[in-house]
Design an enzyme around this catalytic site. Structure first.
Site, PDB file in Angstrom:
ATOM      1  N   GLY A   9       0.880  -1.221   0.147  1.00 31.90           N
ATOM      2  CA  GLY A   9      -0.150  -0.081   0.003  1.00 31.90           C
ATOM      3  C   GLY A   9       0.871   1.350  -0.065  1.00 31.90           C
ATOM      4  N   GLN A  10       0.166   2.397  -0.020  1.00 38.26           N
ATOM      5  CA  GLN A  10       0.968   3.529   0.005  1.00 38.26           C
ATOM      6  C   GLN A  10       1.976   3.940   1.188  1.00 38.26           C
ATOM      7  OE1 GLN A  10      -1.417   7.038  -1.948  1.00 38.26           O
ATOM      8  NE2 GLN A  10      -2.979   6.124  -0.479  1.00 38.26           N
ATOM      9  N   ASP A 101      -9.277   9.419  10.277  1.00 39.09           N
ATOM     10  CA  ASP A 101     -10.164  10.677  10.667  1.00 39.09           C
ATOM     11  C   ASP A 101     -11.741  10.432  10.480  1.00 39.09           C
ATOM     12  OD1 ASP A 101      -9.857  10.459   7.895  1.00 39.09           O
ATOM     13  OD2 ASP A 101     -10.400  12.658   7.572  1.00 39.09           O
ATOM     14  N   TYR A 124     -17.064   1.993   6.808  1.00 37.90           N
ATOM     15  CA  TYR A 124     -15.519   2.246   6.844  1.00 37.90           C
ATOM     16  C   TYR A 124     -15.203   2.743   8.321  1.00 37.90           C
ATOM     17  CZ  TYR A 124     -11.007   4.098   6.189  1.00 37.90           C
ATOM     18  OH  TYR A 124      -9.683   4.647   6.462  1.00 37.90           O
TER      19      TYR A 124
END
Length: 297
Positions: A9-10, A101, A124
């Protein structure tokens, strides 16, 4: 030795890159070998690695898809991370877990602190919130949870890359201007995480390290402001489009986003002495990398 999950992933890629550059011993795992939907794979990877620290950068991050793919979201963000935390607890090693967040509804009207009540607006955010609670309430793990936001990098699927691609196809783009937050460059977040890891190695575990910390780029903007800044950085390489501000109501999505998810990161600075750079400072180098990787036609 550090076990890095979600290494493709990033954030995971940036963590791997930094460990390689700094000569830090690590083991990187990702799907399919490491899959939160396959608990036996999690246990096997942990047993093979025998880590001194785990950094969990693996997660289910498809915000809209999570509304219908709830079992996978639950595994990726709640039950899977809990299993990993329990393995760390049994081994008596620290566990650094990345959250979001989106555990907040965005109605506060000011940056959120770690102790503010959570109220996610979609599946999510709910699974991420439940994962946090499970780790902190159901284990005695040496757990550090880092909530971050609007992560982007020079690889993977992210807002910056999407905007640059869209600008090559359309002269005008419509971008939401009534959602506030802070873009966070994945390299900055990776550096912060490894700084925490270094602190743990230097001092050993301390009670004040346990719990939730906010970790985003400094400053704030809107998605519209973020897009405008991206095109300003790319202006020498490709013609910027007209970026029209729109409201959230103009761009309906399956999952409702928080209107104002700014995070107060003072606790991270107070406890670990870490402050991520201003988001605007970090944007330019990543945009240039994206333009190099995906040059304008």
């Amino acid at each position: 030795m550090i076990l890095i999950t979600g290494s493709t992933g990033q954030l995971g890629q940036e963590l791997v890159k930094l460990c390689q550059e700094r000569g830090i011993a690590f083991r990187a795992v990702a799907r399919p070998a490491f899959d939160f939907e396959q608990p036996e794979s999690v246990a096997a990877c942990f047993a093979t690695a025998k880590p001194d620290l785990v950094i969990n950068a693996a997660a289910y991050t498809a915000v809209d898809k999570a509304e219908t793919d709830q079992d996978a979201a639950r595994a990726g963000n709640h039950t899977g991370p809990l299993q990993l935390a329990q393995l760390c607890e049994a081994a008596n090693i620290p566990f650094i877990h990345v959250s979001t967040d989106y555990v907040f509804d965005g109605a506060k009207g000011a940056p959120y602190v770690e102790s503010d009540p959570t109220n996610p607006t979609g599946v999510y955010g709910t699974t991420k919130r439940d994962g946090e609670a499970a780790i902190l309430n159901n284990t005695t793990a040496k757990a550090i949870i880092l909530r971050t936001a609007w992560v982007y990098a020079a690889h993977g699927k992210n807002f910056a890359r999407t905007m640059l691609g869209a600008a090559r196809r359309f002269p005008t783009l419509r971008v939401v201007a009534d959602q506030r937050g802070t873009p966070t460059a994945a390299p900055d977040l990776a550096q912060a995480i490894l700084a925490i890891a270094a602190r743990l190695q230097q001092t050993g575990w301390r009670p004040q390290y346990h719990g939730i910390f906010h970790a985003t780029g400094s400053g704030e903007t809107t998605w519209h402001g973020f897009a405008t800044a991206i095109f300003a950085e790319a202006a020498a390489s490709q013609k910027p489009p007209e970026v029209q501000p729109i409201t959230t109501a103009d761009w309906p999505t399956p999952a409702r986003r928080p209107a104002d998810s700014r995070l107060d990161c003072a606790k991270l600075t107070q406890v670990f002495g870490i402050t991520l750079p201003p988001w605007r400072t970090s944007l330019g180098p990543i945009v240039q990398q994206l333009l190099t990787l995906d040059p304008p036609g």
